[in-house]
Scaffold this motif. Structure first.
Motif, PDB file in Angstrom:
ATOM      1  N   ASN A 309       0.921  -1.326  -0.181  1.00 31.22           N
ATOM      2  CA  ASN A 309       0.219  -0.004  -0.018  1.00 31.22           C
ATOM      3  C   ASN A 309       0.879   1.431  -0.058  1.00 31.22           C
ATOM      4  OD1 ASN A 309       0.918   0.024   2.487  1.00 31.22           O
ATOM      5  ND2 ASN A 309      -1.009  -0.081   3.748  1.00 31.22           N
ATOM      6  N   GLN A 310       2.214   1.099  -0.347  1.00 36.25           N
ATOM      7  CA  GLN A 310       2.992   2.059  -0.282  1.00 36.25           C
ATOM      8  C   GLN A 310       2.523   3.212  -1.607  1.00 36.25           C
ATOM      9  OE1 GLN A 310       6.563  -0.041  -0.978  1.00 36.25           O
ATOM     10  NE2 GLN A 310       7.549   1.178   0.471  1.00 36.25           N
ATOM     11  N   ARG A 311       2.829   4.593  -1.107  1.00 36.74           N
ATOM     12  CA  ARG A 311       2.251   5.549  -2.072  1.00 36.74           C
ATOM     13  C   ARG A 311       3.246   5.626  -3.375  1.00 36.74           C
ATOM     14  NH1 ARG A 311      -0.330   9.819  -0.227  1.00 36.74           N
ATOM     15  NH2 ARG A 311       0.375  11.274  -1.388  1.00 36.74           N
ATOM     16  N   TYR A 312       2.569   6.040  -4.559  1.00 33.04           N
ATOM     17  CA  TYR A 312       3.088   5.728  -5.653  1.00 33.04           C
ATOM     18  C   TYR A 312       4.262   6.643  -5.750  1.00 33.04           C
ATOM     19  CZ  TYR A 312      -1.252   3.874  -7.227  1.00 33.04           C
ATOM     20  OH  TYR A 312      -2.153   2.661  -7.640  1.00 33.04           O
ATOM     21  N   THR A 313       4.486   7.619  -4.935  1.00 32.20           N
ATOM     22  CA  THR A 313       5.703   8.518  -5.115  1.00 32.20           C
ATOM     23  C   THR A 313       6.907   7.996  -4.574  1.00 32.20           C
ATOM     24  OG1 THR A 313       4.725   9.491  -2.910  1.00 32.20           O
ATOM     25  CG2 THR A 313       4.583  10.720  -5.048  1.00 32.20           C
ATOM     26  N   VAL A 314       6.602   6.821  -3.488  1.00 36.33           N
ATOM     27  CA  VAL A 314       7.673   6.284  -2.744  1.00 36.33           C
ATOM     28  C   VAL A 314       8.062   5.108  -3.793  1.00 36.33           C
ATOM     29  CG1 VAL A 314       8.030   4.631  -1.038  1.00 36.33           C
ATOM     30  CG2 VAL A 314       6.622   6.649  -0.444  1.00 36.33           C
ATOM     31  N   LEU A 315       7.106   4.272  -4.460  1.00 32.88           N
ATOM     32  CA  LEU A 315       7.522   3.486  -5.509  1.00 32.88           C
ATOM     33  C   LEU A 315       8.503   4.119  -6.687  1.00 32.88           C
ATOM     34  CD1 LEU A 315       4.447   1.500  -6.115  1.00 32.88           C
ATOM     35  CD2 LEU A 315       6.269   0.931  -4.425  1.00 32.88           C
ATOM     36  N   ALA A 399       0.946  13.880 -14.471  1.00 34.11           N
ATOM     37  CA  ALA A 399       1.948  15.228 -14.439  1.00 34.11           C
ATOM     38  C   ALA A 399       2.285  15.554 -13.241  1.00 34.11           C
ATOM     39  CB  ALA A 399       1.057  16.226 -15.021  1.00 34.11           C
ATOM     40  N   GLU A 400       1.884  14.931 -11.965  1.00 39.35           N
ATOM     41  CA  GLU A 400       2.438  15.144 -10.484  1.00 39.35           C
ATOM     42  C   GLU A 400       3.759  14.529 -10.318  1.00 39.35           C
ATOM     43  OE1 GLU A 400      -1.492  16.413  -7.972  1.00 39.35           O
ATOM     44  OE2 GLU A 400      -1.544  14.277  -8.616  1.00 39.35           O
ATOM     45  N   SER A 401       4.059  13.696 -11.275  1.00 40.41           N
ATOM     46  CA  SER A 401       5.352  12.679 -11.158  1.00 40.41           C
ATOM     47  C   SER A 401       6.457  13.365 -11.861  1.00 40.41           C
ATOM     48  CB  SER A 401       5.205  11.377 -11.184  1.00 40.41           C
ATOM     49  OG  SER A 401       6.500  10.650 -11.355  1.00 40.41           O
ATOM     50  N   ALA A 402       7.444  14.160 -11.301  1.00 39.59           N
ATOM     51  CA  ALA A 402       8.419  14.657 -12.046  1.00 39.59           C
ATOM     52  C   ALA A 402       9.152  13.673 -12.782  1.00 39.59           C
ATOM     53  CB  ALA A 402       9.471  15.613 -11.036  1.00 39.59           C
ATOM     54  N   GLU A 403       9.419  12.410 -12.268  1.00 40.35           N
ATOM     55  CA  GLU A 403      10.312  11.337 -12.948  1.00 40.35           C
ATOM     56  C   GLU A 403       9.579  10.910 -14.156  1.00 40.35           C
ATOM     57  OE1 GLU A 403      10.864  11.400  -8.269  1.00 40.35           O
ATOM     58  OE2 GLU A 403       9.234  11.350  -9.450  1.00 40.35           O
ATOM     59  N   TRP A 404       8.339  10.713 -14.020  1.00 43.17           N
ATOM     60  CA  TRP A 404       7.465  10.053 -15.074  1.00 43.17           C
ATOM     61  C   TRP A 404       7.261  11.222 -16.172  1.00 43.17           C
ATOM     62  CZ3 TRP A 404       2.304   7.054 -14.055  1.00 43.17           C
ATOM     63  CH2 TRP A 404       2.282   5.882 -14.919  1.00 43.17           C
ATOM     64  N   VAL A 405       7.144  12.664 -16.015  1.00 43.50           N
ATOM     65  CA  VAL A 405       6.929  13.509 -17.006  1.00 43.50           C
ATOM     66  C   VAL A 405       8.531  13.682 -17.546  1.00 43.50           C
ATOM     67  CG1 VAL A 405       6.763  16.069 -17.236  1.00 43.50           C
ATOM     68  CG2 VAL A 405       5.257  14.828 -15.871  1.00 43.50           C
ATOM     69  N   GLN A 406       9.696  13.685 -16.901  1.00 45.67           N
ATOM     70  CA  GLN A 406      10.997  13.910 -17.554  1.00 45.67           C
ATOM     71  C   GLN A 406      10.979  12.416 -18.326  1.00 45.67           C
ATOM     72  OE1 GLN A 406      13.459  16.178 -16.901  1.00 45.67           O
ATOM     73  NE2 GLN A 406      14.052  14.825 -19.072  1.00 45.67           N
TER      74      GLN A 406
END
Length: 484
Positions: A309-315, A399-406
């Protein structure tokens, strides 16, 4: 404090977003939706539950802000179908866009040569997502329900009937049904004859800026004087909410699903039926491709495989040390069949190249890359019609994930712009609503405040990954011929 209220009826949740007169977000409230999977390939939602969620979001918003909105405008997911009986009650749940039960009906239309003709008339690729195919499925598999059906409608139509007592549908949702002529914006009688239904069994088509008022007791009495603007589909409205009115920009939104779209001034179709074209308002159309598999694939990995149940930002943070290309691990993300660009409801997901060196962080990153590789294939189809695209504009939860947008910037070698709010569908609805009641609200690309520059070293790696991805699709028979 005066504000406009946008209701975004998504698959995962119902979101209410209050915007000020300068388009700033004042407050956001959301209620999660339950999707029912009664059989493999089926995906449904209870229309009454959705109605109650919308009412709850509206009343919660007004309670929190202690003031009624100037208007309420609506955005909704496309392609849903509910069968309604003579008393106005649902005979079925809403059959969602990602429901693949009508794959056989879609295949039959391709085999008998009708698919191309239908696409040329409607701008909707023939696929299990299409309400046309779902209606054909009901006729064949649920004849008793089909005979009792007085109306075939979607969730927003169900909502507006509950509020106003009228069956109405905006031109955006209508042109996504596979039953509406993209040039006349009217129900196509020849296609209705194919489906064995009449115009009386469908809602009245109205412009996206049409104003209605609550006339029933579903909403509190204070809502009776608030203009209700019918709005449009969530994808087209996302373009409007980002201020994308030129055809030299591409919008990419990834939520439960994923899509890449361009705004065009007239219907524009693809020779290979890889893209859709839907109306928005007046002379504004949106062409593009939608994928069944967006952040839902990462959700599946988290919940079903990693069982955390970890947050997506953690993953996502775990993947920081994993190089572009995930060290040879390649993911085909088709856990829910696929729409664009495969248009294959039978497509399945796969991890390719998995070895002992790969960790859970590799799997997470490879899933993110796989989702974007499919989006990239849609972008390439759009670039065929205009290679002079100057940038990508990102919306939706990803779009709230800088890693995914990059990662998107690196894969495409294009700048990716992220707006001040990711709630672009709700904002697009509010733009329509504000303008409809005489408040000029214009969104421009200058509202996009963050720009991601592509890493060209990573781009070289991703070009090799793309070639491997494309070759895998051909080898597994998911593509009948190479993507141009």
């Amino acid at each position: 404090m005066a504000y406009f209220l946008g209701i975004d009826m998504g698959t995962t949740s119902i979101k209410a977003v209050a915007f000020s007169k300068n388009a700033s977000v004042l407050y956001r409230y959301a209620v999660d939706n339950e999707t029912i999977y009664p059989c493999p390939g089926f995906a449904e939602q209870n229309p009454n539950a959705i109605l109650q969620a919308v009412v709850h979001c509206i009343t919660e918003m007004v309670s929190h802000l202690q003031q009624s909105p100037l208007c309420i405008s609506f955005s909704a997911a496309l392609h849903g179908v509910i069968a309604i009986d003579a008393t106005g009650n649902p005979l079925t749940n809403c059959i969602l866009w990602n429901d693949t039960r009508a794959a056989g009906e879609a295949s039959a239309l391709h085999q008998n040569g009708m698919a191309n003709e239908l696409y040329q008339q409607t701008g909707v690729p023939v696929h299990a997502m299409s309400p046309l195919c779902k209606i054909l499925w009901l006729q064949k598999n649920k004849p008793d329900i089909f005979k009792k059906t007085v109306k075939f409608i979607g969730l927003k139509e169900y909502l507006f009937q509950a509020f106003t007592g009228k069956y109405v549908i905006d031109t955006s949702l209508a042109t996504a049904m596979g039953l509406c002529n993209i040039y006349t914006l009217q129900w196509d009688k020849a296609i209705l004859a194919l489906a064995n239904i009449s115009t009386q069994q469908l809602s009245e088509i109205v412009p996206a800026s049409t104003i209605f008022f609550n006339r029933n007791e579903v909403l509190p009495q204070w809502a009776n004087t608030i203009p209700l603007i019918i709005g449009a589909g969530d994808g087209p409205l996302a373009n409007l909410g980002m201020g994308i009115i030129e055809d030299d920009k591409i919008v990419v939104t990834i939520g439960t699903s994923a899509a890449a779209r361009r705004t065009v001034s007239s219907p524009r179709l693809d020779a290979n039926m890889q893209t859709f074209c839907y109306h928005l308002e007046q002379t504004t159309y949106v062409m593009g491709g939608a994928s069944n598999n967006g952040a839902s694939v990462l959700q599946w990995l988290r919940n079903g495989i990693l069982q955390t149940n970890q947050r997506y930002t953690v993953l996502v943070a775990e993947t920081a040390h994993i190089p572009a290309g995930s060290e040879g691990l390649l993911v085909l993300p088709y856990i829910s069949g696929e729409r664009a660009p495969l248009w294959n409801a039978h497509a399945r997901a796969a991890f390719l190249g998995l070895t002992q060196q790969h960790t859970r962080a590799h799997c997470i990153k490879a899933v993110m890359e796989g989702v974007l590789m499919n989006v990239y294939s849609i972008i390439l189809a759009l670039l065929k019609t205009n290679p002079q695209v100057v940038g990508i504009y990102a919306g939706g939860g990803f779009a709230e994930s800088a890693e995914w947008v990059q990662m998107l910037a690196d894969i495409t070698a294009l700048q990716v712009h992220v707006p001040a709010t990711v709630e672009t569908s709700a904002l697009g609805a509010v733009v329509l609503g504000a303008n409809a009641i005489g408040h000029k609200l214009t969104i421009t690309t200058q509202n996009n405040v963050t720009v991601y520059q592509p890493n060209l070293v990573n781009h070289v790696v991703y070009q090799k990954v793309w070639l491997q991805y494309h070759a895998a699709l051909l080898q597994l028979g998911l593509l009948k011929k190479p993507l141009e």
